[in-house]
Design an enzyme around this catalytic site. Structure first.
Site, PDB file in Angstrom:
ATOM      1  N   CYS A   1      42.898  -2.839  12.809  1.00 39.07           N
ATOM      2  CA  CYS A   1      43.431  -4.060  13.406  1.00 39.07           C
ATOM      3  C   CYS A   1      42.994  -5.283  12.602  1.00 39.07           C
ATOM      4  O   CYS A   1      43.799  -6.189  12.357  1.00 39.07           O
ATOM      5  CB  CYS A   1      42.970  -4.181  14.854  1.00 39.07           C
ATOM      6  SG  CYS A   1      43.722  -5.558  15.752  1.00 39.07           S
TER       7      CYS A   1
ATOM      8  N   CYS B   1      41.263  -1.437  22.737  1.00 38.41           N
ATOM      9  CA  CYS B   1      42.017  -2.346  23.603  1.00 38.41           C
ATOM     10  C   CYS B   1      43.192  -1.662  24.287  1.00 38.41           C
ATOM     11  O   CYS B   1      43.555  -2.038  25.406  1.00 38.41           O
ATOM     12  CB  CYS B   1      42.482  -3.569  22.822  1.00 38.41           C
ATOM     13  SG  CYS B   1      43.686  -3.234  21.525  1.00 38.41           S
TER      14      CYS B   1
END
Length: 367
Positions: A110, A208
């Protein structure tokens, strides 16, 4: 990458996750005289993923918190939607690595593919010189060589240099990490002094898009696949039990195996083609040699000779003494002492003192 703004005040994009760290980073940059704009990246739609999102980063609650802090700082704020790219670059790779027997690190991906690539591009398009995040690490320029260096955060318990090893020289030149010299207690104190809504907010601990930690359930829901049961094997290849799908197990795992073999056993290997999981004693988990590819060098332009380093093969692992050697497509890392369960898919990050030398993705290990 980003041209200088002719205005007197340098312009900075603040990556705001909704947490206390990025909020304090925004505050500190404002105090330092920067013209700041807050940006939150929408990476997932929690309803689509079947999650409430209240314990994750980048959730609807986080967006609300980031917006409130930006309002308190009288700072422009926007939410940018990158859900399609996040799905393609992060979630689908996460699933692919698990399905091929590795253990992915989506936070590293990410940072590489989403936060610093997209945000730096957006900053450039809007005339901003810098991207700022709340990571606990430091960026400095080496006066002797001119190279930008990534260094560990001074708060050893919060240091995040491991997940930033993919940053390039061009990126580092336009990144500011104002929390690198602070401890978490100092950051929370600053947030309390400014009455930020998230001053006491807990840090996000989970992936997440898998906040409940059940990544296999998430993968089955996301792909509409079922990962079938198969055989547990001992070191000789004898069937000793039935597992519930090879993707559900990671190297070094002991808990949740459901095996009673008279002595503790650990996951020592997986054959994804045969859908088997091999178990054995803990002594079988230790390897001394790690090969890595997809390498990024920071403190040096390239590895041309063996170097003494310390290294981590997991985020919170203590650094271990090793020697790194150039190898085809990457590097070979030989530890002074065998390491427990270095795992393909994870990162091997190399240090010299508090400086990140570079790192790469583990592809295979040897005794």
């Amino acid at each position: 990458m980003i041209t200088q703004n002719p205005a007197n005040r340098p312009r900075a994009l603040i990556a705001m996750s909704g947490g206390v760290d990025s909020s304090v980073a925004a505050c500190l940059m404002q105090q330092a005289g920067y013209d700041c704009t807050g940006i939150t990246m929408r990476l997932t739609h929690n309803e689509t993923l079947g999650q409430s999102g209240y314990q994750t980063c980048c959730s609807e609650k986080d967006i609300e918190d980031a917006a409130e802090v930006a309002f308190a700082l009288d700072m422009p704020y926007q939410v940018l939607d990158f859900t399609a790219d996040f799905r393609a670059q992060i979630i689908e790779k996460f699933i692919r690595v698990y399905e091929t027997g590795g253990t992915p690190n989506p936070c590293i991906d990410c940072n590489k593919y989403m936060k610093f690539r997209h945000l730096l591009d957006w900053a450039e398009e809007h005339g901003m010189e810098y991207v700022v995040t709340g990571h606990y690490a430091r960026v400095e320029q080496d006066a002797a060589t001119g190279r930008w260096l990534l260094k560990k955060g001074l708060d050893e318990g919060k240091d995040q240099s491991y997940v930033l090893y993919n940053l390039t020289q061009e990126q580092l030149a336009h990144i500011r990490l104002p929390l690198g010299a602070l401890h978490k207690t100092e950051v929370r104190k600053i947030a309390q002094e400014h009455s930020f809504i998230n001053a006491q907010k807990h840090d996000s601990q989970d992936i997440c898009f898998v906040p409940d930690g059940d990544y296999a359930r998430f993968m089955e829901q996301f792909t509409s696949k079922h990962y079938p049961a198969g055989d547990f094997l001992d070191q000789s290849g004898k069937v000793v039990g039935t597992h519930s799908g090879a993707v559900r197990y990671t190297l070094g795992q002991r808990k949740g195996l459901g095996l009673a073999l008279g002595a503790p056993v650990y996951v020592c290997g997986k054959d994804m083609q045969a859908n088997t999981v091999t178990v054995g004693p803990e002594s079988e988990l230790f390897d001394r040699i790690v090969y890595a590819e997809d390498v990024n060098w920071i403190a040096i332009p390239a590895l041309t000779e063996p170097l003494r380093v310390t290294a981590r093969t997991r985020y919170h692992q203590a650094e271990q003494q090793a020697t790194v050697y150039p190898a085809e497509n990457g590097f070979r890392l030989e530890f002074d002492q065998p390491q427990r369960a270095p795992t393909p898919g994870q990162a091997a990050v190399l240090y010299q003192g508090d400086v990140v030398l570079g790192g790469g993705t583990i592809t295979r290990v040897e005794k």
